[in-house]
Design a protein around this motif. Structure first.
Motif, PDB file in Angstrom:
ATOM      1  N   GLY A 120       6.608 -40.066  79.098  1.00 44.22           N
ATOM      2  CA  GLY A 120       6.765 -41.504  78.881  1.00 44.22           C
ATOM      3  C   GLY A 120       6.342 -41.998  77.511  1.00 44.22           C
ATOM      4  N   GLY A 121       6.375 -41.148  76.504  1.00 43.58           N
ATOM      5  CA  GLY A 121       5.964 -41.564  75.167  1.00 43.58           C
ATOM      6  C   GLY A 121       6.861 -42.623  74.558  1.00 43.58           C
ATOM      7  N   ARG A 122       8.163 -42.508  74.801  1.00 43.49           N
ATOM      8  CA  ARG A 122       9.094 -43.488  74.226  1.00 43.49           C
ATOM      9  C   ARG A 122       8.859 -44.867  74.823  1.00 43.49           C
ATOM     10  N   ARG A 123       8.603 -44.920  76.112  1.00 43.95           N
ATOM     11  CA  ARG A 123       8.305 -46.187  76.776  1.00 43.95           C
ATOM     12  C   ARG A 123       7.029 -46.803  76.197  1.00 43.95           C
ATOM     13  N   ASP A 124       6.015 -45.961  75.971  1.00 44.10           N
ATOM     14  CA  ASP A 124       4.760 -46.486  75.438  1.00 44.10           C
ATOM     15  C   ASP A 124       4.899 -46.934  73.992  1.00 44.10           C
ATOM     16  N   LEU A 125       5.796 -46.297  73.240  1.00 44.66           N
ATOM     17  CA  LEU A 125       6.081 -46.801  71.892  1.00 44.66           C
ATOM     18  C   LEU A 125       6.668 -48.201  71.967  1.00 44.66           C
ATOM     19  N   GLU A 126       7.592 -48.402  72.881  1.00 42.47           N
ATOM     20  CA  GLU A 126       8.228 -49.716  73.022  1.00 42.47           C
ATOM     21  C   GLU A 126       7.234 -50.767  73.478  1.00 42.47           C
ATOM     22  N   GLN A 127       6.292 -50.361  74.330  1.00 37.36           N
ATOM     23  CA  GLN A 127       5.292 -51.298  74.850  1.00 37.36           C
ATOM     24  C   GLN A 127       4.052 -51.392  73.967  1.00 37.36           C
ATOM     25  N   ARG A 128       4.059 -50.664  72.849  1.00 40.13           N
ATOM     26  CA  ARG A 128       2.931 -50.656  71.909  1.00 40.13           C
ATOM     27  C   ARG A 128       1.631 -50.308  72.631  1.00 40.13           C
ATOM     28  N   LEU A 129       1.628 -49.112  73.251  1.00 41.62           N
ATOM     29  CA  LEU A 129       0.542 -48.721  74.123  1.00 41.62           C
ATOM     30  C   LEU A 129       0.027 -47.335  73.739  1.00 41.62           C
ATOM     31  N   LEU A 130      -1.283 -47.204  73.620  1.00 43.39           N
ATOM     32  CA  LEU A 130      -1.927 -45.906  73.431  1.00 43.39           C
ATOM     33  C   LEU A 130      -2.441 -45.453  74.794  1.00 43.39           C
ATOM     34  N   ARG A 131      -1.818 -44.424  75.336  1.00 41.75           N
ATOM     35  CA  ARG A 131      -2.143 -43.971  76.696  1.00 41.75           C
ATOM     36  C   ARG A 131      -2.260 -42.453  76.704  1.00 41.75           C
ATOM     37  N   HIS A 132      -3.265 -41.939  77.391  1.00 39.75           N
ATOM     38  CA  HIS A 132      -3.442 -40.493  77.437  1.00 39.75           C
ATOM     39  C   HIS A 132      -2.381 -39.857  78.327  1.00 39.75           C
ATOM     40  N   VAL A 133      -2.095 -38.582  78.048  1.00 34.36           N
ATOM     41  CA  VAL A 133      -1.058 -37.878  78.804  1.00 34.36           C
ATOM     42  C   VAL A 133      -1.520 -37.582  80.221  1.00 34.36           C
ATOM     43  N   GLY A 134      -2.745 -37.061  80.349  1.00 37.88           N
ATOM     44  CA  GLY A 134      -3.219 -36.679  81.669  1.00 37.88           C
ATOM     45  C   GLY A 134      -4.717 -36.420  81.658  1.00 37.88           C
ATOM     46  N   PRO A 135      -5.258 -35.965  82.779  1.00 44.77           N
ATOM     47  CA  PRO A 135      -6.714 -35.768  82.896  1.00 44.77           C
ATOM     48  C   PRO A 135      -7.270 -34.733  81.933  1.00 44.77           C
ATOM     49  N   ALA A 136      -6.429 -33.822  81.426  1.00 48.45           N
ATOM     50  CA  ALA A 136      -6.905 -32.813  80.484  1.00 48.45           C
ATOM     51  C   ALA A 136      -7.405 -33.443  79.181  1.00 48.45           C
ATOM     52  N   PHE A 137      -7.038 -34.685  78.953  1.00 54.06           N
ATOM     53  CA  PHE A 137      -7.527 -35.411  77.770  1.00 54.06           C
ATOM     54  C   PHE A 137      -9.052 -35.340  77.681  1.00 54.06           C
ATOM     55  N   ALA A 138      -9.706 -35.433  78.837  1.00 51.98           N
ATOM     56  CA  ALA A 138     -11.173 -35.510  78.876  1.00 51.98           C
ATOM     57  C   ALA A 138     -11.841 -34.200  78.484  1.00 51.98           C
ATOM     58  N   GLU A 139     -11.075 -33.146  78.307  1.00 50.98           N
ATOM     59  CA  GLU A 139     -11.674 -31.848  77.993  1.00 50.98           C
ATOM     60  C   GLU A 139     -12.008 -31.677  76.519  1.00 50.98           C
ATOM     61  N   ASP A 140     -11.493 -32.555  75.651  1.00 52.01           N
ATOM     62  CA  ASP A 140     -11.681 -32.390  74.212  1.00 52.01           C
ATOM     63  C   ASP A 140     -12.244 -33.667  73.603  1.00 52.01           C
ATOM     64  N   PRO A 141     -13.528 -33.695  73.196  1.00 55.75           N
ATOM     65  CA  PRO A 141     -14.132 -34.919  72.672  1.00 55.75           C
ATOM     66  C   PRO A 141     -13.538 -35.386  71.347  1.00 55.75           C
ATOM     67  N   VAL A 142     -12.895 -34.491  70.612  1.00 59.50           N
ATOM     68  CA  VAL A 142     -12.254 -34.921  69.358  1.00 59.50           C
ATOM     69  C   VAL A 142     -11.200 -35.983  69.640  1.00 59.50           C
ATOM     70  N   ARG A 143     -10.657 -35.964  70.845  1.00 57.12           N
ATOM     71  CA  ARG A 143      -9.613 -36.928  71.179  1.00 57.12           C
ATOM     72  C   ARG A 143     -10.143 -38.362  71.184  1.00 57.12           C
ATOM     73  N   ILE A 144     -11.428 -38.552  71.409  1.00 55.05           N
ATOM     74  CA  ILE A 144     -12.014 -39.890  71.290  1.00 55.05           C
ATOM     75  C   ILE A 144     -11.824 -40.404  69.874  1.00 55.05           C
ATOM     76  N   LEU A 145     -12.135 -39.553  68.905  1.00 59.71           N
ATOM     77  CA  LEU A 145     -11.985 -39.932  67.503  1.00 59.71           C
ATOM     78  C   LEU A 145     -10.520 -40.104  67.128  1.00 59.71           C
ATOM     79  N   ARG A 146      -9.675 -39.242  67.657  1.00 60.82           N
ATOM     80  CA  ARG A 146      -8.247 -39.328  67.326  1.00 60.82           C
ATOM     81  C   ARG A 146      -7.623 -40.623  67.855  1.00 60.82           C
TER      82      ARG A 146
END
Length: 420
Positions: free
Chosen positions: A118-144
């Motif tokens: 759903g990346g294209r939809r989130d671009l249209e809605q101007r939304l920063l949204r994580h892909v899934g729960p695996a996001f929480a496994e990498d703290p660098v993603r907080i900074l990104r």
């Protein structure tokens, strides 16, 4: 020269796809290869360069091609991963391990967009949204995510993503970030369109208190409303940073702006809203931050100069030639004239970065001090010294003669009259 065949199926992924859909310039393209082995890539002439996972350089273009892979969390921090890459890994599986949906799209050789999350939809809605729960496994993603908020300030952070980031901070993941990676992400975010958004997002999720507690401590600290209509020290720091960004300032200037008032967080409560002596406290705190994050010397040294002298630069319209020369010398403006110009950029941003009508007020201190600097640099110090020697002057008198020649040049340049 004939292009070598690429084993498997190659897709452009990530930022290049996102930026093309946003109508932004695409400078670099990352590729992922599905259905190939590392040996097949090597046999096709690609040069392996990946240490932690299989990445290869194209033999002609030098572009990076990574084999599709999955990752499994094995320990704390952003290094605690086991990587699995073989021909069975699908494109969708590879995209699933990415941070944000807008970065989890791919494009094939015919220009077709592959968008399973759903990346294209989130671009249209101007939304920063994580892909899934695996996001929480990498703290660098907080900074990104915070950095992307600075790059795309019109985008809002999805509430679920913010909550996930808060949980990561609470679990101590932000404490595992290594200094080099923190600096790398902060430096990139500082150079984005709206760098204040990076720090706003880091504050919202609680990460700023972990990676830059000296800065986080400024919010809620008051200052005099006559000089700072915005009152809050943290808000002032953000206004200054945005003023620097609006002026196209380079990274050392933006870092100096971020560091210049850290000492106000340590002002005793019974002195507030005044901040007597905050400059010296700011120098110490900025130096501690620079040491901890291993900030490059160019940034750390400019931050020290600006923290120490920004108040004196602001008051420089009141200074005579002798005091102006002393200010130039404390800033090392005669030996490092280019750095002094950067320091004045930061001071101008500090002037503009206030509430009320301050952004519309001129800042004559900058051209005045630059004129004084040019005048002092134009003095033939050698000739002044030789003349003093001819008069039989000692070492101290020689230095005084050179200083006096510079004072006179500054006085003429600034059009001052009478004793100084």
């Amino acid at each position: 020269m004939t292009q070598p065949p690429i084993p498997g199926r190659a897709y452009v992924v990530g930022g290049a796809v996102r930026d093309a859909l946003l109508g932004r310039p695409v400078h670099d393209r990352d590729w992922v290869v599905v259905g190939a082995t590392a040996q097949q890539m090597i046999d096709a002439g690609f040069r392996p360069v990946g240490r932690d996972f299989p990445v290869f350089l194209h033999p002609l273009s030098g572009a990076e091609y990574a084999l599709a892979r999955t990752e499994r969390k094995t320990g704390a921090g952003y290094r605690g991963f086991a990587v699995h890459a073989d021909p069975s890994v699908t494109l969708e599986q590879d995209l699933q391990r990415r941070d944000l949906t807008i970065n989890a799209m791919a494009q094939d050789g015919q220009g077709r967009i592959v968008d399973p999350w759903g990346g294209r939809r989130d671009l249209e809605q101007r939304l920063l949204r994580h892909v899934g729960p695996a996001f929480a496994e990498d703290p660098v993603r907080i900074l990104r995510v915070a950095r992307f908020a600075a790059r795309l300030p019109q985008f809002r952070l999805h509430p679920d993503t913010l909550e996930l980031m808060r949980g990561m901070v609470a679990a101590g993941e932000a404490d595992t970030l290594v200094p080099e990676r923190v600096w790398q992400e902060l430096a990139r975010g500082l150079m984005e369109q709206a760098p204040r958004r990076m720090f706003e997002v880091l504050r919202e999720c609680g990460a700023l208190a972990r990676v830059l507690p000296e800065l986080d401590a400024l919010w809620g600290v008051p200052q005099r409303a006559d000089a700072h209509p915005e009152v809050d020290c943290g808000e002032h720091q953000m206004l200054v940073l945005q003023a620097a960004a609006a002026g196209g300032a380079p990274l050392p200037v933006r870092w100096a702006c971020l560091m210049h008032d850290l000492g106000k967080a340590l002002t005793p409560a019974d002195v507030l809203p005044r901040h007597i002596g905050h400059e010296a406290r700011s120098v110490r705190l900025a130096a501690a931050v620079a040491a901890r994050l291993r900030v490059p010397a160019e940034c750390a040294e400019l931050a020290a100069v600006v923290a120490a002298e920004h108040g004196n630069v602001h008051r420089s319209l009141e200074l005579g030639a002798a005091a102006t020369l002393r200010l130039l010398q404390r800033c090392d403006a005669l030996r490092r004239p280019a750095r002094f110009e950067l320091a004045l950029q930061a001071c101008r941003a500090d002037h503009l970065g206030r509430g009320g009508d301050w952004p519309e007020r001129p800042y004559p201190q900058e051209p005045r001090l630059l004129a004084a600097q040019r005048a002092a640099l134009a003095v033939d110090a050698g000739a002044a010294a030789r003349e003093a020697v001819a008069r039989g002057a000692g070492t101290q008198a020689i230095a005084q003669a050179v200083a006096r020649a510079r004072e006179q040049a500054i006085e003429r340049a600034l059009g001052e009259a009478g004793p100084v």
